[in-house]
Design an enzyme around this catalytic site. Structure first.
Site, PDB file in Angstrom:
ATOM      1  N   LYS A 139       0.866  -1.192   0.000  1.00 47.89           N
ATOM      2  CA  LYS A 139       0.000   0.000   0.000  1.00 47.89           C
ATOM      3  C   LYS A 139       0.905   1.246   0.000  1.00 47.89           C
ATOM      4  O   LYS A 139       1.502   1.586   1.012  1.00 47.89           O
ATOM      5  CB  LYS A 139      -0.907  -0.084   1.236  1.00 47.89           C
ATOM      6  CG  LYS A 139      -1.304   1.205   1.904  1.00 47.89           C
ATOM      7  CD  LYS A 139      -2.264   2.077   1.163  1.00 47.89           C
ATOM      8  CE  LYS A 139      -2.614   3.286   2.010  1.00 47.89           C
ATOM      9  NZ  LYS A 139      -1.838   4.481   1.645  1.00 47.89           N
ATOM     10  N   GLY A 181       6.385   4.672   8.537  1.00 48.46           N
ATOM     11  CA  GLY A 181       5.550   5.871   8.598  1.00 48.46           C
ATOM     12  C   GLY A 181       5.659   6.533   9.956  1.00 48.46           C
ATOM     13  O   GLY A 181       6.662   6.356  10.661  1.00 48.46           O
ATOM     14  N   SER A 182       4.621   7.236  10.334  1.00 45.32           N
ATOM     15  CA  SER A 182       4.670   8.014  11.567  1.00 45.32           C
ATOM     16  C   SER A 182       4.537   7.123  12.799  1.00 45.32           C
ATOM     17  O   SER A 182       3.935   6.038  12.740  1.00 45.32           O
ATOM     18  CB  SER A 182       3.552   9.048  11.563  1.00 45.32           C
ATOM     19  OG  SER A 182       2.312   8.385  11.523  1.00 45.32           O
ATOM     20  N   THR A 183       5.047   7.610  13.903  1.00 45.11           N
ATOM     21  CA  THR A 183       4.957   6.880  15.169  1.00 45.11           C
ATOM     22  C   THR A 183       3.490   6.719  15.576  1.00 45.11           C
ATOM     23  O   THR A 183       3.077   5.656  16.062  1.00 45.11           O
ATOM     24  CB  THR A 183       5.761   7.634  16.243  1.00 45.11           C
ATOM     25  OG1 THR A 183       7.143   7.604  15.837  1.00 45.11           O
ATOM     26  CG2 THR A 183       5.633   7.000  17.612  1.00 45.11           C
ATOM     27  N   GLU A 184       2.707   7.769  15.317  1.00 45.01           N
ATOM     28  CA  GLU A 184       1.275   7.737  15.674  1.00 45.01           C
ATOM     29  C   GLU A 184       0.555   6.566  14.977  1.00 45.01           C
ATOM     30  O   GLU A 184      -0.126   5.762  15.623  1.00 45.01           O
ATOM     31  CB  GLU A 184       0.720   9.093  15.208  1.00 45.01           C
ATOM     32  CG  GLU A 184      -0.713   9.359  15.420  1.00 45.01           C
ATOM     33  CD  GLU A 184      -1.155  10.556  14.540  1.00 45.01           C
ATOM     34  OE1 GLU A 184      -0.328  11.201  13.871  1.00 45.01           O
ATOM     35  OE2 GLU A 184      -2.369  10.808  14.524  1.00 45.01           O
ATOM     36  N   GLY A 233       2.011   4.010  13.562  1.00 47.12           N
ATOM     37  CA  GLY A 233       2.689   2.782  13.984  1.00 47.12           C
ATOM     38  C   GLY A 233       2.060   2.205  15.250  1.00 47.12           C
ATOM     39  O   GLY A 233       1.876   0.987  15.364  1.00 47.12           O
ATOM     40  N   GLU A 263       9.065   0.853  11.175  1.00 52.15           N
ATOM     41  CA  GLU A 263      10.109   1.870  10.960  1.00 52.15           C
ATOM     42  C   GLU A 263       9.411   3.209  11.085  1.00 52.15           C
ATOM     43  O   GLU A 263       8.646   3.596  10.204  1.00 52.15           O
ATOM     44  CB  GLU A 263      10.706   1.738   9.555  1.00 52.15           C
ATOM     45  CG  GLU A 263      11.335   0.394   9.257  1.00 52.15           C
ATOM     46  CD  GLU A 263      12.698   0.226   9.904  1.00 52.15           C
ATOM     47  OE1 GLU A 263      13.187   1.167  10.548  1.00 52.15           O
ATOM     48  OE2 GLU A 263      13.257  -0.870   9.767  1.00 52.15           O
ATOM     49  N   CYS A 292      13.215  10.365   7.758  1.00 51.75           N
ATOM     50  CA  CYS A 292      13.019   9.921   9.147  1.00 51.75           C
ATOM     51  C   CYS A 292      14.306  10.004   9.951  1.00 51.75           C
ATOM     52  O   CYS A 292      14.277  10.273  11.149  1.00 51.75           O
ATOM     53  CB  CYS A 292      12.492   8.496   9.147  1.00 51.75           C
ATOM     54  SG  CYS A 292      13.454   7.417   8.085  1.00 51.75           S
ATOM     55  N   GLU A 319       9.321  15.789  15.758  1.00 52.88           N
ATOM     56  CA  GLU A 319       9.827  15.622  14.402  1.00 52.88           C
ATOM     57  C   GLU A 319       9.159  16.664  13.499  1.00 52.88           C
ATOM     58  O   GLU A 319       7.933  16.708  13.415  1.00 52.88           O
ATOM     59  CB  GLU A 319       9.483  14.211  13.920  1.00 52.88           C
ATOM     60  CG  GLU A 319      10.082  13.890  12.586  1.00 52.88           C
ATOM     61  CD  GLU A 319       9.761  12.477  12.145  1.00 52.88           C
ATOM     62  OE1 GLU A 319       8.596  12.053  12.304  1.00 52.88           O
ATOM     63  OE2 GLU A 319      10.665  11.804  11.626  1.00 52.88           O
TER      64      GLU A 319
HETATM   65  P1  TAP Z   1       1.838   8.115   8.024  1.00 52.37           P
HETATM   66  O1  TAP Z   1       0.762   9.086   8.063  1.00 52.37           O
HETATM   67  O2  TAP Z   1       2.066   7.257   9.197  1.00 52.37           O
HETATM   68  O3  TAP Z   1       1.559   7.226   6.731  1.00 52.37           O
HETATM   69  C1  TAP Z   1       2.345   6.129   6.371  1.00 52.37           C
HETATM   70  C2  TAP Z   1       1.512   5.156   5.584  1.00 52.37           C
HETATM   71  O4  TAP Z   1       0.499   4.605   6.432  1.00 52.37           O
HETATM   72  C3  TAP Z   1       0.773   5.775   4.420  1.00 52.37           C
HETATM   73  O5  TAP Z   1       0.707   4.846   3.362  1.00 52.37           O
HETATM   74  C4  TAP Z   1      -0.589   6.025   5.024  1.00 52.37           C
HETATM   75  O6  TAP Z   1      -1.612   6.179   4.083  1.00 52.37           O
HETATM   76  C5  TAP Z   1      -0.789   4.791   5.851  1.00 52.37           C
HETATM   77  N1  TAP Z   1      -1.749   4.906   6.934  1.00 52.37           N
HETATM   78  C6  TAP Z   1      -2.299   6.021   7.473  1.00 52.37           C
HETATM   79  N2  TAP Z   1      -3.130   5.694   8.487  1.00 52.37           N
HETATM   80  C7  TAP Z   1      -3.106   4.337   8.594  1.00 52.37           C
HETATM   81  C8  TAP Z   1      -3.733   3.397   9.467  1.00 52.37           C
HETATM   82  N3  TAP Z   1      -4.538   3.775  10.438  1.00 52.37           N
HETATM   83  N4  TAP Z   1      -3.467   2.070   9.297  1.00 52.37           N
HETATM   84  C9  TAP Z   1      -2.625   1.667   8.334  1.00 52.37           C
HETATM   85  N5  TAP Z   1      -2.007   2.510   7.477  1.00 52.37           N
HETATM   86  C10 TAP Z   1      -2.226   3.834   7.609  1.00 52.37           C
HETATM   87  O7  TAP Z   1       3.253   8.769   7.727  1.00 52.37           O
HETATM   88  P2  TAP Z   1       3.609   9.753   6.553  1.00 52.37           P
HETATM   89  O8  TAP Z   1       3.029  11.067   6.820  1.00 52.37           O
HETATM   90  O9  TAP Z   1       3.257   9.109   5.282  1.00 52.37           O
HETATM   91  O10 TAP Z   1       5.214   9.775   6.652  1.00 52.37           O
HETATM   92  C11 TAP Z   1       5.896  10.553   7.522  1.00 52.37           C
HETATM   93  C12 TAP Z   1       6.356   9.769   8.735  1.00 52.37           C
HETATM   94  O11 TAP Z   1       6.979   8.543   8.380  1.00 52.37           O
HETATM   95  C13 TAP Z   1       7.395  10.510   9.523  1.00 52.37           C
HETATM   96  O12 TAP Z   1       7.095  10.452  10.890  1.00 52.37           O
HETATM   97  C14 TAP Z   1       8.674   9.762   9.260  1.00 52.37           C
HETATM   98  O13 TAP Z   1       9.661   9.858  10.212  1.00 52.37           O
HETATM   99  C15 TAP Z   1       8.212   8.389   9.060  1.00 52.37           C
HETATM  100  N6  TAP Z   1       9.153   7.637   8.229  1.00 52.37           N
HETATM  101  C16 TAP Z   1       9.942   6.709   8.839  1.00 52.37           C
HETATM  102  C17 TAP Z   1      10.868   6.014   8.096  1.00 52.37           C
HETATM  103  C18 TAP Z   1      11.731   5.004   8.782  1.00 52.37           C
HETATM  104  S1  TAP Z   1      12.559   4.006   7.874  1.00 52.37           S
HETATM  105  N7  TAP Z   1      11.817   4.931  10.064  1.00 52.37           N
HETATM  106  C19 TAP Z   1      10.991   6.232   6.729  1.00 52.37           C
HETATM  107  C20 TAP Z   1      10.186   7.175   6.142  1.00 52.37           C
HETATM  108  C21 TAP Z   1       9.244   7.880   6.908  1.00 52.37           C
HETATM  109  P3  TAP Z   1      -1.900   7.623   3.448  1.00 52.37           P
HETATM  110  O14 TAP Z   1      -0.606   8.267   3.136  1.00 52.37           O
HETATM  111  O15 TAP Z   1      -2.616   7.288   2.244  1.00 52.37           O
HETATM  112  O16 TAP Z   1      -2.660   8.358   4.499  1.00 52.37           O
END
Ligand code: TAP
Length: 502
Positions: free
Chosen positions: A201, A253-256, A258, A275, A309, A406
Site C-alpha cells: 500500500k 511511517g509516523s509513530t502515531e 505505527g 520503521e 526519518c 519531528e
Molecule cells: P503516516 O501518516 O504514518 O503514513 C504512512 C503510511 O500509512 C501511508 O501509506 C498512510 O496512508 C498509511 N496509513 C495512514 N493511516 C493508517 C492506518 N490507520 N493504518 C494503516 N495505514 C495507515 O506517515 P507519513 O506522513 O506518510 O510519513 C511521515 C512519517 O513517516 C514521519 O514520521 C517519518 O519519520 C516516518 N518515516 C519513517 C521512516 C523510517 S525508515 N523509520 C521512513 C520514512 C518515513 P496515506 O498516506 O494514504 O494516508
C-alpha cells in the site's frame, strides 16, 4: 480520519481535468521523457483491475499543484481481493528454488536501471524532490535493493547456519510518501527473496512509482499475485493491516500510525516490523574538520527537503565553536538552490504537501515563540506549489518543541554542549532512537560515543549514507525490527531448526 480528509483536500483541485495522457518532455532533442496515464487502476493478481469502490483520487505535482493522474481507491473488498491473490500465489512462489526467485529479482533490478530516467522524472513529479536526488539516490538504491536481495535468495541457508529458513506467507506492507520508490523496493525485494508474497500500500500522495514498478513486474514475468499493489488512503492501510490473511505486517511511517497498527495486529500471531519517526542528534566537536562538517550537516537536514526519518534535525555543537560553525552554516545555506525540482542544478525541491507545509510553519512559529532565533536563506520561492526556505533555529533549548518533535522539513534546530558526557546525555534525551551523527577527528571518541548513543544507525564524519547491505531501524518510538542486510532478511523468514545429518 481527520488526517485523511486533510490529505484528500490537498489533492483535490477544482481545475482537475484528465483530458488524455499527460506528457512531460523537457526538450525536443531529449529522450528524458515520461508519459503518465490519466488514470491508474489497482494491481491485483497480475492484472490492472478497477476498484470495487468505483472511486478515484488525484495525485498532484507538489511543485506546481498540477494534477498528474487519478488513482484507484482500494477499500475493504479490494484489499481482500489483493490478499486472496497473494494467498493463491504463495504455495507456488515458496516452492520455487531460491535461484529461480533470484532470476526474477535480478531481472527487475536490471529493468529498473534501464528505465532509470523515467522513474527518476516520475518520482520527482509525484513527490517534489529534486531530480539530482531521484537520479543519484532513489532509483539506483531501489535497484540495489533488488540486486542485493537477489544475491541472497539462493543462499538463505548460509545466512542462517544450522537453521531452515521458511517464508512467512502473505506480507502486508504500508509505506510513506518521502521515498516512494525506494521504500517499495526496500520492502518488496527481501520479502520476495525469502519466498513470501506481498500486498503493498503506497502513500496516497505519491503512488505513481510503485504503480509503474508493477509494469516491471509484469514485463519480468513475475507470476500473478506474487506482488499486488492497492492504492488509497489511511482506510486502505487500515483494511490491509487488519486483514486476517496476513502473516506479517511491515510498516514505515509516523509513530502515531505505527502505534495504531501495533494495536491492530496485537494477539493475532502476526509478525510486525515498524520503521517510524526520528529526531536525530548530529554532534559537531571543536576538533572536527568544520568545513566538511558543514557539508554533512547540510546533507543531514536539507536532503529531500528534510522529509527524512533519519534527518539530522538536532544539531549539537560544542560551545567553543558554536558561533563560528553557525556562521559557516548560515553562509552555506544561502548557496542552497531551491526551485524547479526537474532542474538538475536544484538542491532543494518542493515540500511534499500542503498539510506538511502547514506543520512545518506551525512548528517553526512555536520555536520562535519559545525563544529561538530564526535564520532563513534568502531565496525567491515559486508562487505556485508548496515551498519552504532552508531554515535554522539557534538558541534552542531541550524543552522546546523544535528540539523534541519531528518537523519532517528543512528546519535545523541548533543546541550546544560542553563535554562529551553532556553531548551523549542531550543526544539520548529523546523519545526516538533512529539515527545519529558524530563529527570529530578522534577515532577513540567516535567509538566511545557510538557505544553510548541510543540510535539504530550512528554515522561518523558523514551523514545520510545508505546501503542495502546495512541494517536500518530504530529504538524506542522509532520502531523495532531492521530492514536491509542479514537482519532485514531475518524479519521475512521463520527459522525452523536445522536438519541433522543422518
Ligand atoms: P503516516 O501518516 O504514518 O503514513 C504512512 C503510511 O500509512 C501511508 O501509506 C498512510 O496512508 C498509511 N496509513 C495512514 N493511516 C493508517 C492506518 N490507520 N493504518 C494503516 N495505514 C495507515 O506517515 P507519513 O506522513 O506518510 O510519513 C511521515 C512519517 O513517516 C514521519 O514520521 C517519518 O519519520 C516516518 N518515516 C519513517 C521512516 C523510517 S525508515 N523509520 C521512513 C520514512 C518515513 P496515506 O498516506 O494514504 O494516508
Amino acid at each position: 480520519m481527520a488526517k485523511h480528509a486533510e490529505k484528500a483536500e490537498s489533492t483535490t483541485n477544482p481545475e482537475l481535468k484528465f483530458g488524455g495522457v499527460w506528457k512531460y518532455d523537457p526538450a525536443p532533442e531529449s529522450t528524458d521523457h515520461v508519459v503518465i496515464a490519466p488514470r491508474h487502476e489497482l494491481f491485483v493478481g497480475g492484472q490492472w483491475v478497477k476498484p470495487k469502490s468505483g472511486e478515484y483520487f488525484a495525485t498532484i505535482d507538489p511543485a506546481t499543484e498540477r494534477p498528474l493522474s487519478e488513482v484507484a481507491l482500494a477499500l475493504d473488498k479490494d484489499v481482500d481481493a489483493a490478499v486472496k491473490a497473494a494467498q493463491k500465489a504463495f504455495p507456488a512462489w515458496r516452492a520455487r528454488s531460491g535461484e529461480d526467485r533470484a532470476r526474477y529479482l535480478f531481472r527487475i533490478a536490471r529493468m529498473l536501471l534501464e528505465r532509470a530516467r523515467e522513474f527518476a522524472v516520475l518520482e520527482t513529479l509525484d513527490n517534489g524532490k529534486p531530480i539530482k536526488e531521484t537520479r543519484d539516490t532513489d532509483v539506483p538504491l531501489a535497484a540495489q535493493h533488488f540486486f542485493y536481495h537477489a544475491g541472497w535468495a539462493d543462499k538463505l541457508e548460509l545466512l542462517f547456519p544450522g537453521e531452515r529458513p521458511e517464508p512467512l506467507g502473505v506480507v502486508g506492507q504500508v509505506i510513506p510518501w518521502n521515498f516512494p520508490l525506494l521504500m517499495a523496493a526496500w520492502k518488496v525485494a527481501p520479502a520476495l527473496a525469502a519466498g513470501n508474497t506481498v500486498v503493498l500500500k503506497p502513500a496516497e500522495t505519491s503512488p505513481l512509482t510503485a504503480l509503474r514498478l508493477c509494469e516491471l513486474f509484469q514485463q519480468a514475468g513475475l507470476p500473478p499475485g506474487v506482488v499486488n499493489v492497492v492504492t488509497g488512503d489511511g482506510r486502505t492501510g487500515q483494511a490491509l493491516v487488519r486483514h486476517p490473511g496476513l502473516a506479517k505486517v511491515a510498516f514505515t511511517g509516523s509513530t502515531e500510525v505505527g502505534k495504531e497498527i501495533q494495536k491492530a495486529v496485537a494477539g493475532r500471531g502476526v509478525e510486525l516490523t515498524l520503521e517510524l519517526g526520528g529526531k536525530a542528534a548530529h554532534l559537531v566537536f571543536e576538533d572536527a574538520a568544520l568545513d566538511q562538517a558543514v557539508e554533512g550537516v547540510v546533507r543531514g537536514i536539507f536532503f529531500n527537503q528534510g522529509h527524512v526519518c533519519c534527518a539530522g534535525s538536532r544539531l549539537l555543537v560544542q560551545e567553543s565553536v558554536h558561533d563560528l560553525f553557525v556562521d559557516k552554516l548560515r553562509r552555506r545555506m544561502q548557496r542552497i538552490r531551491v526551485g524547479n525540482p526537474l532542474d538538475k542544478n536544484t538542491d532543494m525541491g518542493a515540500i511534499h504537501s500542503r498539510p506538511q507545509l502547514e506543520r512545518i510553519r506551525e512548528l517553526v512559529a512555536a520555536g520562535v515563540d519559545e525563544g529561538a532565533s530564526l535564520h532563513q536563506a534568502q531565496c525567491e520561492l515559486p508562487a505556485k506549489g508548496f515551498w519552504y526556505a532552508p531554515t535554522m533555529l539557534t538558541g534552542v533549548a531541550m524543552s522546546h518543541r523544535v528540539a523534541r518533535e519531528e518537523i519532517f522539513g528543512p528546519v535545523l534546530s541548533v543546541l550546544t554542549f560542553r563535554t562529551p558526557e553532556e553531548a551523549v546525555e542531550k543526544a539520548n534525551n529523546t523519545s526516538y532512537g533512529l539515527s545519529a551523527g558524530i563529527w570529530t577527528d578522534k577515532g577513540a571518541r567516535i567509538l566511545w560515543l557510538a557505544e553510548r548513543m541510543r540510535a539504530g544507525v550512528v554515522w561518523h564524519n558523514t551523514f545520510n549514507r545508505f546501503d542495502a547491505a546495512s541494517p536500518f531501524g530504530g529504538f524506542q518510538e522509532s520502531g523495532f525490527g531492521r530492514e536491509g542486510g542479514r537482519q532485514g532478511l531475518r524479519a521475512y523468514v521463520r527459522l525452523q531448526g536445522g536438519l541433522l545429518p543422518g
